[in-house]
Design a protein around this motif. Structure first.
Motif, PDB file in Angstrom:
ATOM      1  N   TYR A  42      15.759  25.435   3.748  1.00 49.83           N
ATOM      2  CA  TYR A  42      14.790  24.842   2.827  1.00 49.83           C
ATOM      3  C   TYR A  42      14.193  26.006   2.054  1.00 49.83           C
ATOM      4  O   TYR A  42      13.164  26.535   2.425  1.00 49.83           O
ATOM      5  CB  TYR A  42      13.677  24.118   3.587  1.00 49.83           C
ATOM      6  N   PRO A 124       6.359  19.865  16.589  1.00 48.57           N
ATOM      7  CA  PRO A 124       5.918  20.403  15.293  1.00 48.57           C
ATOM      8  C   PRO A 124       6.315  19.469  14.164  1.00 48.57           C
ATOM      9  O   PRO A 124       7.208  18.656  14.328  1.00 48.57           O
ATOM     10  CB  PRO A 124       6.695  21.718  15.209  1.00 48.57           C
ATOM     11  N   PRO A 125       5.642  19.571  12.982  1.00 52.05           N
ATOM     12  CA  PRO A 125       6.016  18.731  11.850  1.00 52.05           C
ATOM     13  C   PRO A 125       7.343  19.161  11.245  1.00 52.05           C
ATOM     14  O   PRO A 125       7.776  20.293  11.419  1.00 52.05           O
ATOM     15  CB  PRO A 125       4.876  18.946  10.862  1.00 52.05           C
ATOM     16  N   ARG A 126       7.978  18.263  10.505  1.00 47.38           N
ATOM     17  CA  ARG A 126       9.244  18.591   9.809  1.00 47.38           C
ATOM     18  C   ARG A 126       8.963  19.592   8.691  1.00 47.38           C
ATOM     19  O   ARG A 126       7.857  19.596   8.142  1.00 47.38           O
ATOM     20  CB  ARG A 126       9.849  17.334   9.184  1.00 47.38           C
ATOM     21  N   PRO A 127       9.936  20.400   8.298  1.00 40.88           N
ATOM     22  CA  PRO A 127       9.746  21.290   7.159  1.00 40.88           C
ATOM     23  C   PRO A 127       9.453  20.535   5.862  1.00 40.88           C
ATOM     24  O   PRO A 127       8.706  21.019   5.012  1.00 40.88           O
ATOM     25  CB  PRO A 127      11.085  22.024   7.056  1.00 40.88           C
ATOM     26  N   GLU A 128      10.019  19.320   5.720  1.00 45.18           N
ATOM     27  CA  GLU A 128       9.742  18.524   4.523  1.00 45.18           C
ATOM     28  C   GLU A 128       8.268  18.156   4.433  1.00 45.18           C
ATOM     29  O   GLU A 128       7.703  18.092   3.340  1.00 45.18           O
ATOM     30  CB  GLU A 128      10.564  17.231   4.524  1.00 45.18           C
ATOM     31  N   ALA A 129       7.637  17.912   5.605  1.00 44.64           N
ATOM     32  CA  ALA A 129       6.223  17.541   5.614  1.00 44.64           C
ATOM     33  C   ALA A 129       5.363  18.694   5.117  1.00 44.64           C
ATOM     34  O   ALA A 129       4.357  18.476   4.444  1.00 44.64           O
ATOM     35  CB  ALA A 129       5.803  17.143   7.027  1.00 44.64           C
ATOM     36  N   GLU A 132       5.682  18.769   1.395  1.00 46.68           N
ATOM     37  CA  GLU A 132       4.845  17.700   0.837  1.00 46.68           C
ATOM     38  C   GLU A 132       3.380  18.110   0.830  1.00 46.68           C
ATOM     39  O   GLU A 132       2.639  17.764  -0.099  1.00 46.68           O
ATOM     40  CB  GLU A 132       5.011  16.415   1.654  1.00 46.68           C
TER      41      GLU A 132
ATOM     42  N   ILE B  40      24.301  25.502   1.998  1.00 43.71           N
ATOM     43  CA  ILE B  40      23.433  25.156   3.130  1.00 43.71           C
ATOM     44  C   ILE B  40      22.113  24.598   2.617  1.00 43.71           C
ATOM     45  O   ILE B  40      21.521  23.726   3.234  1.00 43.71           O
ATOM     46  CB  ILE B  40      23.153  26.395   3.997  1.00 43.71           C
ATOM     47  N   THR B  41      21.657  25.104   1.467  1.00 40.32           N
ATOM     48  CA  THR B  41      20.315  24.768   0.991  1.00 40.32           C
ATOM     49  C   THR B  41      20.192  23.286   0.651  1.00 40.32           C
ATOM     50  O   THR B  41      21.052  22.718  -0.008  1.00 40.32           O
ATOM     51  CB  THR B  41      19.971  25.591  -0.256  1.00 40.32           C
ATOM     52  N   LEU B  42      19.101  22.682   1.149  1.00 44.35           N
ATOM     53  CA  LEU B  42      18.817  21.276   0.868  1.00 44.35           C
ATOM     54  C   LEU B  42      17.820  21.226  -0.279  1.00 44.35           C
ATOM     55  O   LEU B  42      16.718  21.747  -0.156  1.00 44.35           O
ATOM     56  CB  LEU B  42      18.230  20.627   2.123  1.00 44.35           C
ATOM     57  N   TYR B  44      15.179  19.665  -1.553  1.00 47.11           N
ATOM     58  CA  TYR B  44      14.442  18.605  -0.856  1.00 47.11           C
ATOM     59  C   TYR B  44      13.997  17.410  -1.699  1.00 47.11           C
ATOM     60  O   TYR B  44      14.419  16.301  -1.387  1.00 47.11           O
ATOM     61  CB  TYR B  44      13.254  19.144  -0.041  1.00 47.11           C
ATOM     62  N   TYR B  51      18.088  11.983   9.193  1.00 48.98           N
ATOM     63  CA  TYR B  51      17.814  12.192  10.613  1.00 48.98           C
ATOM     64  C   TYR B  51      18.557  11.154  11.431  1.00 48.98           C
ATOM     65  O   TYR B  51      18.892  10.070  10.947  1.00 48.98           O
ATOM     66  CB  TYR B  51      16.316  12.116  10.879  1.00 48.98           C
ATOM     67  N   PHE B  55      15.546   9.765  16.159  1.00 48.11           N
ATOM     68  CA  PHE B  55      14.449  10.610  15.691  1.00 48.11           C
ATOM     69  C   PHE B  55      13.093   9.996  16.022  1.00 48.11           C
ATOM     70  O   PHE B  55      12.889   8.796  15.850  1.00 48.11           O
ATOM     71  CB  PHE B  55      14.577  10.792  14.181  1.00 48.11           C
ATOM     72  N   TRP B 133       9.225  10.541   9.060  1.00 45.04           N
ATOM     73  CA  TRP B 133       8.454  11.658   9.607  1.00 45.04           C
ATOM     74  C   TRP B 133       7.008  11.551   9.167  1.00 45.04           C
ATOM     75  O   TRP B 133       6.688  10.881   8.189  1.00 45.04           O
ATOM     76  CB  TRP B 133       9.050  13.014   9.250  1.00 45.04           C
ATOM     77  N   GLN B 134       6.140  12.247   9.923  1.00 47.45           N
ATOM     78  CA  GLN B 134       4.699  12.102   9.740  1.00 47.45           C
ATOM     79  C   GLN B 134       4.259  12.683   8.403  1.00 47.45           C
ATOM     80  O   GLN B 134       4.717  13.727   7.991  1.00 47.45           O
ATOM     81  CB  GLN B 134       3.946  12.772  10.899  1.00 47.45           C
ATOM     82  N   MET B 135       3.356  11.960   7.690  1.00 46.03           N
ATOM     83  CA  MET B 135       2.933  12.380   6.353  1.00 46.03           C
ATOM     84  C   MET B 135       1.687  13.256   6.414  1.00 46.03           C
ATOM     85  O   MET B 135       0.766  12.965   7.153  1.00 46.03           O
ATOM     86  CB  MET B 135       2.633  11.151   5.494  1.00 46.03           C
ATOM     87  N   PRO B 136       1.651  14.339   5.607  1.00 42.25           N
ATOM     88  CA  PRO B 136       0.429  15.133   5.522  1.00 42.25           C
ATOM     89  C   PRO B 136      -0.624  14.440   4.675  1.00 42.25           C
ATOM     90  O   PRO B 136      -0.316  13.537   3.902  1.00 42.25           O
ATOM     91  CB  PRO B 136       0.909  16.426   4.859  1.00 42.25           C
TER      92      PRO B 136
END
Lengths: 158, 174
Positions: A42, A124-129, A132, B40-42, B44, B51, B55, B133-136
């Motif tokens: 990432y 731990p949180p995902r790298p995408e989080a 964001e 390799i790079t995503l 985003y 996932y 998950f 996945w959990q949101m900030p």
């Protein structure tokens, strides 16, 4: 005339691009996810953020993760005082947000040490989080003191 | 017996080695540009990582076939939770076939460690770990999720039906 307006707007936005340099103060298992952000999987530099900073004086965003004890809290305060201009703090992971992953009385919250802008829950949180969270920061950035003048000028342009 | 190796002429000339290294870099750059290999790079925001179905993401409260919440407020998940982030308030139901049901079911996502123990402890498949996945969020945003957000958020498209059915459960004698 329209193109002149747009070029002026983009120039004004570039003036406020300072908040794109990030200083990492990470420990614990969240640091693995944060390191993964900087690696080729990432790539954060691809989005325009500078991450290879050795001095907190050059940074404007601080990312803290991991379990915080009183000795580490002093170091966090020291780094936070050196960051220049509009500061922003991102707390990553359950340890730094609420003492420790499990219920006990040891440790400190990050809110006891610093004013926190954005929380990233997870263990731990995902790298995408975390990406964001940094993008959320840019949306809230309009309310900051120095950038209020710049965004006010952009709004007047229409 | 120690042998002292003297610097030979080929080693002392460093320029060929530099061009050799630059050649490898240039070869990799051209191969990446042509697209013969996968990067390799995503990227985003444009493309997203898929996932696995196992998950452990943000929680889901499943519903019965008629739309009410499956949870029976047995408090097993709240007792088993290592972070003590689940708070349940139980109440008596008017329906005679239902013993009790939760008036409020709250999960503090700032405390939660997403270990999946609540999913393991639940006997009636009422709590699941979802795929998101959990949101900030900004400081001061809503991080304590209630029933409305856990069971009927727009990503679930009307709620997920539980595997355990009430009538089959009574027939089996559970």
């Amino acid at each position: 005339m329209v193109s002149l307006k747009q070029s002026l707007k983009s120039f004004l936005q570039k003036l406020d691009n300072k908040s794109r340099s990030i200083y990492f103060l990470t420990q614990g298992c969240c640091s693995i996810e944060v390191d993964n952000l900087c690696s080729s999987n990432y790539d954060l530099q691809r989005l325009g953020y500078t991450i290879d900073i050795d001095d907190p004086r050059e940074a404007t965003v601080l990312i803290v993760s991991g379990w915080i004890n009183p000795a580490f809290a002093e170091k966090i305060k020291e780094v936070y005082s050196q960051i220049s201009g509009d500061k922003a703090v991102i707390a990553v992971g359950a340890c730094s947000i609420s003492k420790s992953p499990y219920v006990d009385e040891n440790g400190l919250k990050l809110t006891d040490v610093l004013p926190v802008d954005i929380y990233v829950p997870g263990c731990p949180p995902r790298p995408e989080a975390i990406i964001e969270a940094i993008r959320l920061l840019e949306k809230t950035k309009e309310n900051r003191e120095t950038s209020k003048i710049i965004y006010g000028a952009i709004r007047e342009l229409g | 017996m120690s042998i002292v190796k003297r610097v030979e002429a080929n080693d002392s000339w460093y320029m060929p080695a530099i061009f050799k290294g630059l050649g490898i870099t240039f070869k990799n750059m051209v191969l990446n540009l042509v697209g013969k290999r996968e990067m390799i790079t995503l990227n985003y925001p444009e493309e997203k990582y898929e996932y696995s179905p196992r998950f452990k993401g943000s929680h889901i409260l499943t519903v019965k076939k008629d739309g009410s919440i499956r949870c029976t407020a047995c408090m097993l998940c709240a007792t088993y939770c290592p972070a003590e982030c689940i708070t349940i308030k139980a109440a008596e139901s008017e329906d005679p076939t239902v013993e009790k049901f939760p008036i409020s079911y709250e999960i503090d996502t700032l405390r939660c460690v997403y270990c999946g123990f609540c999913e393991e402890a639940c006997p009636v498949d009422a709590v699941r770990m979802g795929p998101e996945w959990q949101m900030p969020g900004i400081n001061g945003a809503n991080f304590v999720y209630d029933i409305k957000q856990l069971a009927r958020r727009p990503q679930l498209k009307g709620g997920i039906v539980s595997v355990v059915d009430e009538e089959e459960r009574h027939k089996a004698g559970i």
